[in-house]
Design an enzyme around this catalytic site. Structure first.
Site, PDB file in Angstrom:
ATOM      1  N   GLU A 148       0.818  -1.216   0.000  1.00 50.38           N
ATOM      2  CA  GLU A 148       0.000   0.000   0.000  1.00 50.38           C
ATOM      3  C   GLU A 148       0.854   1.269   0.000  1.00 50.38           C
ATOM      4  OE1 GLU A 148      -3.674   2.223   2.384  1.00 50.38           O
ATOM      5  OE2 GLU A 148      -2.523   0.656   3.387  1.00 50.38           O
TER       6      GLU A 148
ATOM      7  N   LYS B 160      -2.783  -2.054  -2.856  1.00 47.26           N
ATOM      8  CA  LYS B 160      -3.813  -1.142  -2.359  1.00 47.26           C
ATOM      9  C   LYS B 160      -3.366   0.274  -2.697  1.00 47.26           C
ATOM     10  CE  LYS B 160      -6.637   0.151   1.630  1.00 47.26           C
ATOM     11  NZ  LYS B 160      -7.124  -0.221   2.974  1.00 47.26           N
TER      12      LYS B 160
END
Length: 293
Positions: free
Chosen positions: A175, A212
């Site tokens: 992420e 993400k």
């Protein structure tokens, strides 16, 4: 637990991943939005108790099922908590059919070169070894501007951690968030995409990740990442957008699904009756689900 079944759900499942991983730093704000003020608890233990009650209320809701929610990200402390006599990760998978993930980062370093790197993650091997019933992990960095050196460093660090996670038999969610308020957001996303592709190409066969990412300024920018053979799924963070705006923007990106936190809990309150709470949560779940499919 069947890792093969969970992997199949991550690849083919219809729905989104709920981010229920509020940690020590983000918990007070999350609780305040939920109607629990700092004066309502007198210790860190009581604070975490309140956030666990909120998580349990969400997980127990009728609409929180695998039909629309295919995975859920948890805070490390949550692994020791129980819902109806079962550890939370076990309850998610065994009762709800929802794949559990674990947030493993320990927060962010100070800003440098336009980014915030992850702080060191001490004891990661031990954390992964005792994460019973957990399919994968999530680790977050933040990119504030289109600084090529900073973005390259963020992505390299993320993939170093990802390799340790895959070595432990788990799937990491990488992420590197791009700040939605960045004046150079689109340029940063172009650099980020190139760096991620470079690092994906360096993964060995059998090493798989999920990504993400902030919903990109250019719709479908990350399609090439979603199609990469080392990527199980690309999911989107809400990044401070309202639920409606995040869903509208996500709907423009055909190969991303949601992994929302604040947007999922928008409008929820401890003071609501169960009927009111379930209706508000159900409406959010429906919006996010539709944007993800």
């Amino acid at each position: 637990m069947s890792k093969a079944e969970q992997r199949a759900q991550m690849i083919n499942g219809t729905g989104f991943i709920a981010a229920l991983d509020q940690s020590g730093g983000s918990t007070p704000k999350a609780l305040a939005l939920y109607g629990v003020e700092a004066s309502d608890y007198s210790s860190e233990e009581e604070m975490f108790g309140e956030i666990q009650k909120m998580r349990a209320r969400i997980i127990l809701a009728d609409d929180f099922t695998k039909d629309k929610v295919i995975g859920a990200i948890l805070f490390e402390r949550t692994l020791g908590e129980e819902i109806e006599g079962r550890k939370v990760a076990d309850y998610l998978w065994s009762v709800k059919g929802i794949v559990p993930f674990l947030k493993i980062d320990k927060g962010l370093e100070d800003r440098a070169n336009g980014v915030q790197m992850m702080k060191p993650i001490p004891g990661l091997a031990e954390t992964l070894a005792k994460a019973d019933g957990v399919f994968g992990t999530k680790e977050r960095s933040v990119i504030h501007e289109a600084n090529a050196d900073g973005i390259a460093a963020v992505v390299a660090q993320q993939f170093d951690v990802a390799r340790e996670v895959t070595d432990a038999g788990m799937v990491p969610i990488v992420e590197p968030e791009v700040n939605i308020h960045s004046a150079t957001k689109a340029e940063a996303e172009d650099i980020l995409k190139a760096e991620i592709l470079k690092n994906l190409d360096q993964l060995a066969e059998g090493q798989e990740v999920m990504l993400k990412l902030t919903i990109p300024t250019k719709a479908n920018l990350y399609d090439a990442l979603a199609d990469h053979p080392r990527v199980l799924r690309v999911v989107a963070l809400s990044g401070g957008y309202s639920t409606e705006e995040a869903c509208d923007l996500l709907g423009l990106n055909g190969k991303m699904i949601a992994s929302f936190s604040r947007a999922l809990t928008e409008g929820l309150s401890k003071q609501q009756s169960d009927v009111e709470f379930n209706a508000a949560l159900g409406a959010n779940i429906d919006k996010i689900y539709k944007a993800s499919v």
